[in-house]
Write a protein that holds these residues in place. Structure first.
Motif, PDB file in Angstrom:
ATOM      1  N   ALA A  18      12.347  42.901  11.306  1.00  0.00           N
ATOM      2  CA  ALA A  18      11.544  41.672  10.899  1.00  0.00           C
ATOM      3  C   ALA A  18      10.426  41.973   9.944  1.00  0.00           C
ATOM      4  O   ALA A  18      10.344  41.284   9.114  1.00  0.00           O
ATOM      5  CB  ALA A  18      10.898  40.963  12.189  1.00  0.00           C
ATOM      6  N   ARG A  19       9.921  43.204  10.211  1.00  0.00           N
ATOM      7  CA  ARG A  19       8.751  43.606   9.280  1.00  0.00           C
ATOM      8  C   ARG A  19       9.297  43.871   7.818  1.00  0.00           C
ATOM      9  O   ARG A  19       8.727  43.474   6.909  1.00  0.00           O
ATOM     10  CB  ARG A  19       7.901  44.763   9.883  1.00  0.00           C
ATOM     11  N   PHE A  20      10.344  44.415   7.737  1.00  0.00           N
ATOM     12  CA  PHE A  20      11.006  44.679   6.567  1.00  0.00           C
ATOM     13  C   PHE A  20      11.268  43.467   5.829  1.00  0.00           C
ATOM     14  O   PHE A  20      10.996  43.398   4.587  1.00  0.00           O
ATOM     15  CB  PHE A  20      12.197  45.541   6.732  1.00  0.00           C
ATOM     16  N   HIS A  21      11.999  42.508   6.620  1.00  0.00           N
ATOM     17  CA  HIS A  21      12.306  41.103   5.860  1.00  0.00           C
ATOM     18  C   HIS A  21      11.103  40.434   5.195  1.00  0.00           C
ATOM     19  O   HIS A  21      11.292  39.944   4.241  1.00  0.00           O
ATOM     20  CB  HIS A  21      13.108  40.357   6.664  1.00  0.00           C
ATOM     21  N   SER A  22      10.210  40.498   5.989  1.00  0.00           N
ATOM     22  CA  SER A  22       8.979  39.812   5.676  1.00  0.00           C
ATOM     23  C   SER A  22       8.225  40.420   4.482  1.00  0.00           C
ATOM     24  O   SER A  22       7.930  39.961   3.437  1.00  0.00           O
ATOM     25  CB  SER A  22       7.867  39.829   6.807  1.00  0.00           C
ATOM     26  N   ALA A  23       8.238  41.811   4.476  1.00  0.00           N
ATOM     27  CA  ALA A  23       7.438  42.548   3.392  1.00  0.00           C
ATOM     28  C   ALA A  23       8.351  42.640   2.260  1.00  0.00           C
ATOM     29  O   ALA A  23       7.467  42.703   0.905  1.00  0.00           O
ATOM     30  CB  ALA A  23       7.085  44.232   3.832  1.00  0.00           C
ATOM     31  N   ALA A  24       9.726  42.912   2.345  1.00  0.00           N
ATOM     32  CA  ALA A  24      10.362  43.150   1.144  1.00  0.00           C
ATOM     33  C   ALA A  24      10.661  42.032   0.415  1.00  0.00           C
ATOM     34  O   ALA A  24      10.463  41.633  -0.650  1.00  0.00           O
ATOM     35  CB  ALA A  24      11.694  44.006   1.649  1.00  0.00           C
TER      36      ALA A  24
END
Length: 210
Positions: A18-24
């Protein structure tokens, strides 16, 4: 069923994904959802997710953000006959294509995503096309036994079919793979599996991790 409403990626660590999807990518969790899974999977999982954007500068911006968030490059950004794009692999193993049909920027780069496309790598494109038409999907574009694109409604994920080996080549990975696809397609009136083992379901929870 007449569309692919959203996809659910099965990942080992939902909070990290989830952090990756948000940041990327700043992805809307209503269209790309997450759930935990430790199902064995090796090699190419048989699909890619594509983010279609308006111009090359936006491709570069999203690729840069993905790399900063922990992705690795499978194919660096480059021009082609069809436009401009790159392929990256997320830390959870999902392969993402970021692409535009435009060859020049017309304004400042943004992080706006115009369309999300799920490309399934299948053994027999014509057979899979017949199967999905039988499930209620409408063909938008079709190029013989090479590629099929189904119509998609507003706010949904566009579904396309491609030969498995050809899709792996586009992604920059070997075509071999086994085990779970690590993705569930959602929008069916009742659960089923397609000829290549991709699972459809009616619902999946929105991840609140991260």
């Amino acid at each position: 069923m007449n569309s692919l409403d959203f996809v659910t990626l099965e990942v080992a660590d939902t909070a990290a994904a989830a952090r990756f999807h948000s940041a990327a990518f700043g992805l809307d969790p209503a269209r790309v959802r997450l759930r935990a899974s430790e199902a064995p999977t090796t090699g190419f999982r048989g699909f890619t997710l594509s983010l279609v954007v308006s111009q090359p500068g936006t491709v570069d911006a999203l690729v840069g953000a993905a790399l900063d968030a922990g992705a690795t490059v499978l194919r660096p950004a480059s021009k082609s006959l069809w436009g401009y794009g790159a392929v990256v692999q997320a830390p959870d193993g999902t392969v993402w294509q970021i692409a535009t049909s435009a060859k020049k920027d017309t304004g400042p780069a943004t992080r706006d995503i115009d369309e999300i496309v799920l490309l399934l790598g299948v053994e027999d494109v014509k057979a899979s096309k017949r199967f999905y038409v039988g499930q209620g999907l409408t063909v938008g574009k079709s190029f013989g036994g090479k590629y099929v694109e189904f119509a998609a409604g507003p706010g949904t994920v566009k579904l396309s079919l491609y030969k498995r080996r050809a899709l792996a080549k586009v992604a920059g990975v070997p075509a071999e793979g086994s085990g779970s696809h690590r993705i569930v397609l959602c929008g069916a009136t009742a659960p089923f599996s397609d000829p290549d083992g991709f699972v459809w379901d009616t619902t999946a929870p929105v991840s609140r991790a991260g």
